[in-house]
Design a protein around this motif. Structure first.
Motif, PDB file in Angstrom:
ATOM      1  N   ASP A  20      52.444  48.895 -12.530  1.00  0.00           N
ATOM      2  CA  ASP A  20      53.594  49.792 -12.373  1.00  0.00           C
ATOM      3  C   ASP A  20      53.280  50.773 -11.252  1.00  0.00           C
ATOM      4  O   ASP A  20      52.509  51.721 -11.447  1.00  0.00           O
ATOM      5  N   ALA A  21      53.899  50.562 -10.083  1.00  0.00           N
ATOM      6  CA  ALA A  21      53.620  51.405  -8.921  1.00  0.00           C
ATOM      7  C   ALA A  21      54.039  52.848  -9.173  1.00  0.00           C
ATOM      8  O   ALA A  21      53.364  53.784  -8.735  1.00  0.00           O
ATOM      9  N   GLY A  22      55.144  53.031  -9.863  1.00  0.00           N
ATOM     10  CA  GLY A  22      55.642  54.380 -10.129  1.00  0.00           C
ATOM     11  C   GLY A  22      54.684  55.208 -10.959  1.00  0.00           C
ATOM     12  O   GLY A  22      54.553  56.415 -10.763  1.00  0.00           O
ATOM     13  N   MET A  23      54.028  54.576 -11.882  1.00  0.00           N
ATOM     14  CA  MET A  23      53.080  55.283 -12.749  1.00  0.00           C
ATOM     15  C   MET A  23      51.655  55.219 -12.208  1.00  0.00           C
ATOM     16  O   MET A  23      50.744  55.827 -12.768  1.00  0.00           O
ATOM     17  N   GLY A  24      51.443  54.437 -11.136  1.00  0.00           N
ATOM     18  CA  GLY A  24      50.102  54.287 -10.591  1.00  0.00           C
ATOM     19  C   GLY A  24      49.183  53.516 -11.522  1.00  0.00           C
ATOM     20  O   GLY A  24      47.986  53.747 -11.561  1.00  0.00           O
ATOM     21  N   PHE A  25      49.762  52.577 -12.276  1.00  0.00           N
ATOM     22  CA  PHE A  25      48.997  51.824 -13.268  1.00  0.00           C
ATOM     23  C   PHE A  25      48.570  50.482 -12.683  1.00  0.00           C
ATOM     24  O   PHE A  25      49.397  49.655 -12.319  1.00  0.00           O
ATOM     25  N   SER A  26      47.268  50.306 -12.555  1.00  0.00           N
ATOM     26  CA  SER A  26      46.731  49.032 -12.078  1.00  0.00           C
ATOM     27  C   SER A  26      45.517  48.668 -12.922  1.00  0.00           C
ATOM     28  O   SER A  26      44.895  49.529 -13.542  1.00  0.00           O
ATOM     29  N   VAL A  27      45.211  47.381 -12.942  1.00  0.00           N
ATOM     30  CA  VAL A  27      44.103  46.885 -13.749  1.00  0.00           C
ATOM     31  C   VAL A  27      43.300  45.866 -12.938  1.00  0.00           C
ATOM     32  O   VAL A  27      43.838  45.228 -12.038  1.00  0.00           O
ATOM     33  N   PRO A  28      42.009  45.707 -13.258  1.00  0.00           N
ATOM     34  CA  PRO A  28      41.239  44.647 -12.597  1.00  0.00           C
ATOM     35  C   PRO A  28      41.659  43.289 -13.156  1.00  0.00           C
ATOM     36  O   PRO A  28      42.009  43.182 -14.332  1.00  0.00           O
ATOM     37  N   PRO A  29      41.670  42.251 -12.325  1.00  0.00           N
ATOM     38  CA  PRO A  29      42.069  40.919 -12.796  1.00  0.00           C
ATOM     39  C   PRO A  29      40.926  40.202 -13.523  1.00  0.00           C
ATOM     40  O   PRO A  29      40.333  39.264 -13.010  1.00  0.00           O
ATOM     41  N   ILE A  30      40.614  40.670 -14.709  1.00  0.00           N
ATOM     42  CA  ILE A  30      39.552  40.071 -15.510  1.00  0.00           C
ATOM     43  C   ILE A  30      40.182  39.002 -16.393  1.00  0.00           C
ATOM     44  O   ILE A  30      41.146  39.278 -17.107  1.00  0.00           O
ATOM     45  N   VAL A  31      39.640  37.813 -16.333  1.00  0.00           N
ATOM     46  CA  VAL A  31      40.201  36.702 -17.095  1.00  0.00           C
ATOM     47  C   VAL A  31      39.165  36.201 -18.089  1.00  0.00           C
ATOM     48  O   VAL A  31      38.071  35.792 -17.716  1.00  0.00           O
ATOM     49  N   PHE A  32      39.512  36.264 -19.357  1.00  0.00           N
ATOM     50  CA  PHE A  32      38.683  35.694 -20.408  1.00  0.00           C
ATOM     51  C   PHE A  32      39.473  34.544 -21.025  1.00  0.00           C
ATOM     52  O   PHE A  32      40.655  34.701 -21.326  1.00  0.00           O
TER      53      PHE A  32
END
Length: 131
Positions: A20-32
């Protein structure tokens, strides 16, 4: 399911997915993923087939690192024996390149942070863990 985490390991360390660009929410692309099936259902051959090329790259990288480490030792010894005013820049210790690891210790994670890409991880079948 075996291919997905290996493909995800091709992403550069530090890559983030913007949720969510508006909230500045990003996560690392960790795949399990989990590959769970009865014994004898060909889990290991599938994993070996997909990880085979990474294992070859890892073997080459290990040889290159051993050569670079031995050169570093010689260069460092020469640098230390040189007079301080004539030394120049201290030789840099080489870092091992990790394409594939089955070691989930903190030390292995630190090593992967120094890599340009995150290494693929697969625990051994005897460890009781899974992808």
């Amino acid at each position: 399911m075996t291919l997905l985490p290996v493909a995800a390991s091709l992403l550069r360390v530090g890559t983030e997915l913007e949720i969510d660009a508006g909230m500045g929410f990003s996560v690392p692309p960790i795949v399990f993923t989990g590959l769970v099936a009865p014994s004898g259902s060909k889990k290991s051959p599938i994993q070996r087939q997909i990880l085979g090329p990474l294992s070859l790259l890892q073997a080459e990288a290990d040889q290159e690192y051993e050569y670079a480490a031995s050169e570093y030792e010689v260069d460092l010894r020469d640098w230390e024996q040189t007079r301080v005013e004539d030394r120049g820049i201290r030789p840099r210790k080489p870092m091992p390149r990790e394409y594939h690891t089955s070691d989930a210790t903190r030390e292995a994670i630190v090593l992967s942070e120094h890599a340009s890409r995150t290494p693929a991880f697969s625990p051994s079948s005897q460890s009781g863990a899974f992808w």
